[in-house]
Design a protein around this motif. Structure first.
Motif, PDB file in Angstrom:
ATOM      1  N   SER A 178       0.808  -1.219   0.000  1.00  0.00           N
ATOM      2  CA  SER A 178       0.000   0.000   0.000  1.00  0.00           C
ATOM      3  C   SER A 178       0.839   1.265   0.000  1.00  0.00           C
ATOM      4  CB  SER A 178      -0.899   0.010   1.242  1.00  0.00           C
ATOM      5  OG  SER A 178      -0.112   0.127   2.425  1.00  0.00           O
ATOM      6  N   GLY A 179       2.104   1.121   0.329  1.00  0.00           N
ATOM      7  CA  GLY A 179       2.960   2.294   0.472  1.00  0.00           C
ATOM      8  C   GLY A 179       3.028   2.813   1.890  1.00  0.00           C
ATOM      9  N   ILE A 180       2.147   2.352   2.758  1.00  0.00           N
ATOM     10  CA  ILE A 180       2.158   2.738   4.156  1.00  0.00           C
ATOM     11  C   ILE A 180       2.872   1.645   4.937  1.00  0.00           C
ATOM     12  CG2 ILE A 180       0.780   3.380   6.170  1.00  0.00           C
ATOM     13  CD1 ILE A 180       0.532   5.297   3.805  1.00  0.00           C
ATOM     14  N   PRO A 181       3.990   1.959   5.598  1.00  0.00           N
ATOM     15  CA  PRO A 181       4.740   0.898   6.275  1.00  0.00           C
ATOM     16  C   PRO A 181       4.005   0.393   7.504  1.00  0.00           C
ATOM     17  CG  PRO A 181       5.642   3.032   6.860  1.00  0.00           C
ATOM     18  CD  PRO A 181       4.613   3.288   5.781  1.00  0.00           C
ATOM     19  N   SER A 182       4.298  -0.840   7.881  1.00  0.00           N
ATOM     20  CA  SER A 182       3.791  -1.415   9.120  1.00  0.00           C
ATOM     21  C   SER A 182       4.956  -1.603  10.078  1.00  0.00           C
ATOM     22  CB  SER A 182       3.107  -2.759   8.854  1.00  0.00           C
ATOM     23  OG  SER A 182       4.036  -3.706   8.344  1.00  0.00           O
ATOM     24  N   PHE A 183       4.655  -1.591  11.372  1.00  0.00           N
ATOM     25  CA  PHE A 183       5.684  -1.825  12.382  1.00  0.00           C
ATOM     26  C   PHE A 183       5.532  -3.238  12.933  1.00  0.00           C
ATOM     27  CE2 PHE A 183       6.977  -2.056  16.832  1.00  0.00           C
ATOM     28  CZ  PHE A 183       8.305  -1.655  16.733  1.00  0.00           C
ATOM     29  N   GLY A 184       6.651  -3.940  13.054  1.00  0.00           N
ATOM     30  CA  GLY A 184       6.590  -5.276  13.622  1.00  0.00           C
ATOM     31  C   GLY A 184       7.892  -6.023  13.434  1.00  0.00           C
ATOM     32  N   PRO A 185       7.919  -7.297  13.804  1.00  0.00           N
ATOM     33  CA  PRO A 185       9.129  -8.104  13.659  1.00  0.00           C
ATOM     34  C   PRO A 185       9.525  -8.258  12.187  1.00  0.00           C
ATOM     35  CG  PRO A 185       7.550  -9.176  15.112  1.00  0.00           C
ATOM     36  CD  PRO A 185       6.830  -8.050  14.452  1.00  0.00           C
ATOM     37  N   SER A 186      10.812  -8.293  11.937  1.00  0.00           N
ATOM     38  CA  SER A 186      11.299  -8.493  10.575  1.00  0.00           C
ATOM     39  C   SER A 186      10.772  -9.801  10.002  1.00  0.00           C
ATOM     40  CB  SER A 186      12.825  -8.522  10.556  1.00  0.00           C
ATOM     41  OG  SER A 186      13.310  -8.888   9.283  1.00  0.00           O
ATOM     42  N   ASP A 231      13.901  -6.430   5.200  1.00  0.00           N
ATOM     43  CA  ASP A 231      12.712  -5.609   4.963  1.00  0.00           C
ATOM     44  C   ASP A 231      12.830  -4.253   5.665  1.00  0.00           C
ATOM     45  OD1 ASP A 231      12.642  -7.037   7.340  1.00  0.00           O
ATOM     46  OD2 ASP A 231      10.526  -7.579   7.199  1.00  0.00           O
ATOM     47  N   ILE A 232      13.291  -4.260   6.906  1.00  0.00           N
ATOM     48  CA  ILE A 232      13.497  -3.001   7.631  1.00  0.00           C
ATOM     49  C   ILE A 232      14.552  -2.160   6.922  1.00  0.00           C
ATOM     50  CG2 ILE A 232      14.260  -2.001   9.815  1.00  0.00           C
ATOM     51  CD1 ILE A 232      13.132  -4.541  11.177  1.00  0.00           C
ATOM     52  N   GLN A 233      15.628  -2.815   6.514  1.00  0.00           N
ATOM     53  CA  GLN A 233      16.702  -2.111   5.818  1.00  0.00           C
ATOM     54  C   GLN A 233      16.220  -1.509   4.500  1.00  0.00           C
ATOM     55  OE1 GLN A 233      20.077  -4.621   5.036  1.00  0.00           O
ATOM     56  NE2 GLN A 233      21.240  -3.040   3.985  1.00  0.00           N
ATOM     57  N   ALA A 234      15.392  -2.238   3.768  1.00  0.00           N
ATOM     58  CA  ALA A 234      14.923  -1.754   2.470  1.00  0.00           C
ATOM     59  C   ALA A 234      14.105  -0.478   2.599  1.00  0.00           C
ATOM     60  CB  ALA A 234      14.089  -2.843   1.785  1.00  0.00           C
ATOM     61  N   TYR A 235      13.340  -0.362   3.700  1.00  0.00           N
ATOM     62  CA  TYR A 235      12.494   0.821   3.858  1.00  0.00           C
ATOM     63  C   TYR A 235      13.285   2.030   4.359  1.00  0.00           C
ATOM     64  CZ  TYR A 235       8.492   3.743   4.865  1.00  0.00           C
ATOM     65  OH  TYR A 235       7.607   4.781   4.865  1.00  0.00           O
ATOM     66  N   GLU A 236      14.308   1.808   5.180  1.00  0.00           N
ATOM     67  CA  GLU A 236      14.969   2.923   5.862  1.00  0.00           C
ATOM     68  C   GLU A 236      16.216   3.459   5.169  1.00  0.00           C
ATOM     69  OE1 GLU A 236      16.364   1.458   9.642  1.00  0.00           O
ATOM     70  OE2 GLU A 236      17.869   0.179   8.725  1.00  0.00           O
ATOM     71  N   TYR A 237      16.851   2.681   4.262  1.00  0.00           N
ATOM     72  CA  TYR A 237      18.239   2.987   3.925  1.00  0.00           C
ATOM     73  C   TYR A 237      18.416   4.180   2.990  1.00  0.00           C
ATOM     74  CZ  TYR A 237      18.364   1.032  -0.832  1.00  0.00           C
ATOM     75  OH  TYR A 237      18.185   0.794  -2.170  1.00  0.00           O
ATOM     76  N   VAL A 238      17.383   4.606   2.261  1.00  0.00           N
ATOM     77  CA  VAL A 238      17.514   5.774   1.381  1.00  0.00           C
ATOM     78  C   VAL A 238      17.182   7.029   2.187  1.00  0.00           C
ATOM     79  CG1 VAL A 238      16.661   6.864  -0.712  1.00  0.00           C
ATOM     80  CG2 VAL A 238      16.885   4.375  -0.635  1.00  0.00           C
ATOM     81  N   PRO A 239      18.009   8.070   2.196  1.00  0.00           N
ATOM     82  CA  PRO A 239      19.254   8.218   1.446  1.00  0.00           C
ATOM     83  C   PRO A 239      20.519   7.989   2.261  1.00  0.00           C
ATOM     84  CG  PRO A 239      18.589  10.352   2.228  1.00  0.00           C
ATOM     85  CD  PRO A 239      17.583   9.355   2.779  1.00  0.00           C
ATOM     86  N   LEU A 240      20.411   7.682   3.566  1.00  0.00           N
ATOM     87  CA  LEU A 240      21.611   7.673   4.399  1.00  0.00           C
ATOM     88  C   LEU A 240      22.167   6.289   4.702  1.00  0.00           C
ATOM     89  CD1 LEU A 240      20.852  10.507   6.995  1.00  0.00           C
ATOM     90  CD2 LEU A 240      22.208  10.607   4.898  1.00  0.00           C
TER      91      LEU A 240
END
Length: 406
Positions: A178-186, A231-240
């Motif tokens: 959906s484009g809206i992230p969810s919070f939870g275990p990897s 999955d966590i890394q894929a959402y957070e890593y851009v741009p830093l």
């Protein structure tokens, strides 16, 4: 007459290796040890029984771990290793060695050194190319900078943990369709099979050359599993770059193999595609690729054998790169090679590659199919290298079990 090496050595743990550890016997204090066969030698106790060490080496040997030896510098750690090799290979000193040692199965191992700064690299061309093909199938696998410098990032030193320490599945924000992230275990917890490098001595002003890196600062190597929540890394890593997806745990093996023990394992790195900047240019210099073969097992089933010899960037190059901008080196600085992968499917060093981004389940030898790690699974890294005269250098093991998320 006999030597301690004749009496105690086993394949992988002969006088050619003599890896260091911080250990304690049952109910005892931490102390610096060296492994010969299935025995852990108390270095301070041996130094009290056998002469030959100067004051600096004797002081470092009396510490509970490697911190003092790393701070003392290359001259001291070379003198200590030379003395240890001489003692265990000299006729008539086997009783002194045996009396100063403990069975390995009866001791506890601890973090062998205090991690100062921690840097993780991305030095395997096959791994980087596989990741590029998975995530950027319509582009060149490698980004333009990759063969001009060893790509890396400064990681979190406080969560480098000892082999055998289990940890819970990490949590964070995960991408959703959906484009809206969810919070939870990897949902995509992965391994990264790496070689780790321990640095000693100090270079406050940085700019450590290739020659000085190998001759003065590279103390030893460990096995290194730099766990990754894809999955966590894929959402957070851009741009830093990566953060929560990487900072939860990075496991190291607990026997530190001395840099000098890998002399016979040196090989030429892959041919360079581009001329390198002067500070990285190793053409015509002594080669520092390493013929180390890693093994990765899940719940006792071996699934892959990544070859360190295929890594494009060498350890001295990575030291030169991390310090060329003036960043200083401190005793206990540590860096990982990045995931090691070879050209074959059974040489890939991550589940990301083995499952090709989660699209292709792979089977364990018992028939279990998987893509990423499940709770309760235990991952173990092993490693060996050739030693002198046909001997073997064993790097021990690096292991941990995934616990359910808190």
């Amino acid at each position: 007459m006999s030597t301690a090496a004749d009496r105690l050595a086993t394949e992988g743990y002969g006088p050619e290796n003599l890896p260091y550890a911080s250990f304690s016997p049952t109910g005892g204090e931490h102390r610096l040890g060296v492994r010969l066969g299935d025995r852990a030698i108390d270095v301070a106790a041996l130094a009290a029984a056998v002469e030959g060490l100067d004051d600096a080496a004797r002081s470092a040997a009396s510490a509970p771990d490697l911190d003092a030896l790393l701070a003392a510098g290359h001259g001291t750690w070379t003198a200590l290793r030379s003395w240890l090799v001489e003692v265990v290979t000299t006729d008539g000193l086997d009783e002194a060695v045996a009396a100063s040692s403990y069975p390995v199965e009866g001791i506890s191992l601890h973090m062998p050194f205090t991690v100062a700064d921690y840097v993780d690299y991305y030095a395997s061309e096959h791994h980087a190319s596989n990741v590029g093909k998975i995530f950027r199938p319509d582009q060149a696998p490698l980004l333009p900078n990759w063969k001009h410098l060893p790509v890396g990032y400064h990681g979190r030193a406080g969560t480098v943990i000892p082999s055998g320490q289990d940890f819970p599945r990490p949590k964070g924000l995960r991408p959703e369709p959906s484009g809206i992230p969810s919070f939870g275990p990897s949902r995509r917890l992965d391994i990264e099979a790496e070689l780790g490098f321990v640095l000693g001595g100090a270079a406050a002003a940085g700019e450590v050359s290739l020659e000085r890196a190998a001759a003065e600062h590279l103390f030893g190597v460990v096995l290194f599993n730099d766990w990754s929540a894809r999955d966590i890394q894929a959402y957070e890593y851009v741009p830093l770059g990566p953060y929560l997806g990487k900072s939860f745990a990075s496991s190291i093996s607990l026997w530190v193999v001395p840099w000098e023990a890998l002399e016979a394992a040196r090989v030429a790195p892959p041919a360079r595609e581009h001329a390198l900047a002067r500070y990285l240019d190793d053409e015509g210099r002594d080669p520092w690729g390493l013929d180390v073969t890693l093994g990765v097992s899940v719940d006792g089933h071996t699934i892959t054998h990544p070859p360190v010899s295929t890594m494009y960037w060498t350890a001295p190059q990575m030291v030169a790169h991390m310090s060329v901008n003036g960043a200083g080196l401190r005793p206990g600085d540590f860096f990982g090679s990045g995931t090691v992968s070879g050209p074959e499917a059974d040489q890939r060093g991550s589940f990301l590659e083995l499952s090709w981004g989660g699209q292709e389940a792979f089977a364990l030898p018992d028939g279990t199919e998987m893509t990423f790690l499940q709770d309760g699974q235990t991952v173990t890294l092993t490693g060996t290298a050739p030693g002198p005269g046909g001997s073997v250098i064993d790097l021990g093991e690096c292991t941990a079990t995934i616990l359910p998320a808190t």
